[in-house]
Design a protein around this motif. Sequence first.
Motif, PDB file in Angstrom:
ATOM      1  N   UNK A 271      10.594  12.013  -6.169  1.00 43.60           N
ATOM      2  CA  UNK A 271      11.145  11.260  -7.310  1.00 43.60           C
ATOM      3  C   UNK A 271      10.804   9.780  -7.223  1.00 43.60           C
ATOM      4  N   UNK A 272       9.581   9.476  -6.774  1.00 43.99           N
ATOM      5  CA  UNK A 272       9.109   8.098  -6.750  1.00 43.99           C
ATOM      6  C   UNK A 272       9.575   7.268  -5.570  1.00 43.99           C
ATOM      7  N   UNK A 273      10.238   7.888  -4.586  1.00 46.35           N
ATOM      8  CA  UNK A 273      10.728   7.169  -3.412  1.00 46.35           C
ATOM      9  C   UNK A 273      10.168   7.813  -2.146  1.00 46.35           C
ATOM     10  N   UNK A 274       9.695   6.990  -1.204  1.00 43.69           N
ATOM     11  CA  UNK A 274       9.208   7.499   0.074  1.00 43.69           C
ATOM     12  C   UNK A 274      10.410   7.951   0.897  1.00 43.69           C
ATOM     13  N   UNK A 275      10.442   9.246   1.207  1.00 38.30           N
ATOM     14  CA  UNK A 275      11.540   9.820   1.994  1.00 38.30           C
ATOM     15  C   UNK A 275      11.225   9.873   3.484  1.00 38.30           C
ATOM     16  N   UNK A 276       9.940   9.958   3.799  1.00 42.47           N
ATOM     17  CA  UNK A 276       9.537  10.086   5.195  1.00 42.47           C
ATOM     18  C   UNK A 276       8.078   9.684   5.310  1.00 42.47           C
TER      19      UNK A 276
ATOM     20  N   UNK B  88       2.926  14.724  -0.525  1.00 41.51           N
ATOM     21  CA  UNK B  88       2.279  13.904   0.493  1.00 41.51           C
ATOM     22  C   UNK B  88       1.244  12.977  -0.149  1.00 41.51           C
ATOM     23  N   UNK B  89       1.336  11.682   0.176  1.00 43.27           N
ATOM     24  CA  UNK B  89       0.410  10.691  -0.371  1.00 43.27           C
ATOM     25  C   UNK B  89      -0.131   9.864   0.795  1.00 43.27           C
ATOM     26  N   UNK B  90      -1.448   9.811   0.944  1.00 44.12           N
ATOM     27  CA  UNK B  90      -2.094   9.069   2.030  1.00 44.12           C
ATOM     28  C   UNK B  90      -1.745   7.590   1.930  1.00 44.12           C
TER      29      UNK B  90
ATOM     30  N   UNK C 106      11.866   4.391   1.941  1.00 42.09           N
ATOM     31  CA  UNK C 106      12.585   3.562   0.987  1.00 42.09           C
ATOM     32  C   UNK C 106      11.691   2.846  -0.004  1.00 42.09           C
ATOM     33  N   UNK C 107      10.388   2.840   0.222  1.00 38.59           N
ATOM     34  CA  UNK C 107       9.476   2.198  -0.721  1.00 38.59           C
ATOM     35  C   UNK C 107       9.371   3.051  -1.984  1.00 38.59           C
ATOM     36  N   UNK C 108       9.013   2.419  -3.088  1.00 41.02           N
ATOM     37  CA  UNK C 108       8.780   3.134  -4.340  1.00 41.02           C
ATOM     38  C   UNK C 108       7.303   3.503  -4.445  1.00 41.02           C
ATOM     39  N   UNK C 109       7.026   4.568  -5.185  1.00 44.08           N
ATOM     40  CA  UNK C 109       5.658   4.980  -5.477  1.00 44.08           C
ATOM     41  C   UNK C 109       5.552   5.092  -6.988  1.00 44.08           C
ATOM     42  N   UNK C 110       4.875   4.118  -7.599  1.00 40.49           N
ATOM     43  CA  UNK C 110       4.789   4.038  -9.062  1.00 40.49           C
ATOM     44  C   UNK C 110       3.327   3.898  -9.466  1.00 40.49           C
ATOM     45  N   UNK C 111       2.880   4.773 -10.366  1.00 37.23           N
ATOM     46  CA  UNK C 111       1.515   4.724 -10.900  1.00 37.23           C
ATOM     47  C   UNK C 111       0.448   4.607  -9.811  1.00 37.23           C
ATOM     48  N   UNK C 112       0.639   5.355  -8.714  1.00 33.85           N
ATOM     49  CA  UNK C 112      -0.355   5.369  -7.655  1.00 33.85           C
ATOM     50  C   UNK C 112      -0.276   4.205  -6.683  1.00 33.85           C
ATOM     51  N   UNK C 113       0.778   3.383  -6.790  1.00 38.69           N
ATOM     52  CA  UNK C 113       0.935   2.227  -5.904  1.00 38.69           C
ATOM     53  C   UNK C 113       2.258   2.292  -5.161  1.00 38.69           C
TER      54      UNK C 113
END
Length: 70
Positions: free
Chosen positions: A17-22, A38-40, A47-54
């Motif tokens: 859901x757009x949040x780094x869990x681990x 999983x995103x490289x 706790x970081x956000x992942x939005x539009x590939x960033x």
Amino acid sequence: LLNGEVNMTERYALVNSGIVESVIMWDGMTELETKSQPVRSDTANIGWQYIDGNFISPVLPQIQPVSPEV
């Protein structure tokens, strides 16, 4: 590594859901038992956000120094 072995594991952020869990080391091929994506990433942390590939670091509140009581 011994005898010319190649380390094929890389750092991945598990995003839900757009949040780094681990953050894990993964070969990118072995089956993962997770609902997270999983995103490289070499930099993302929990706790970081992942939005539009960033990946976006959370904004941390600034701590005000406390003056000692006289």
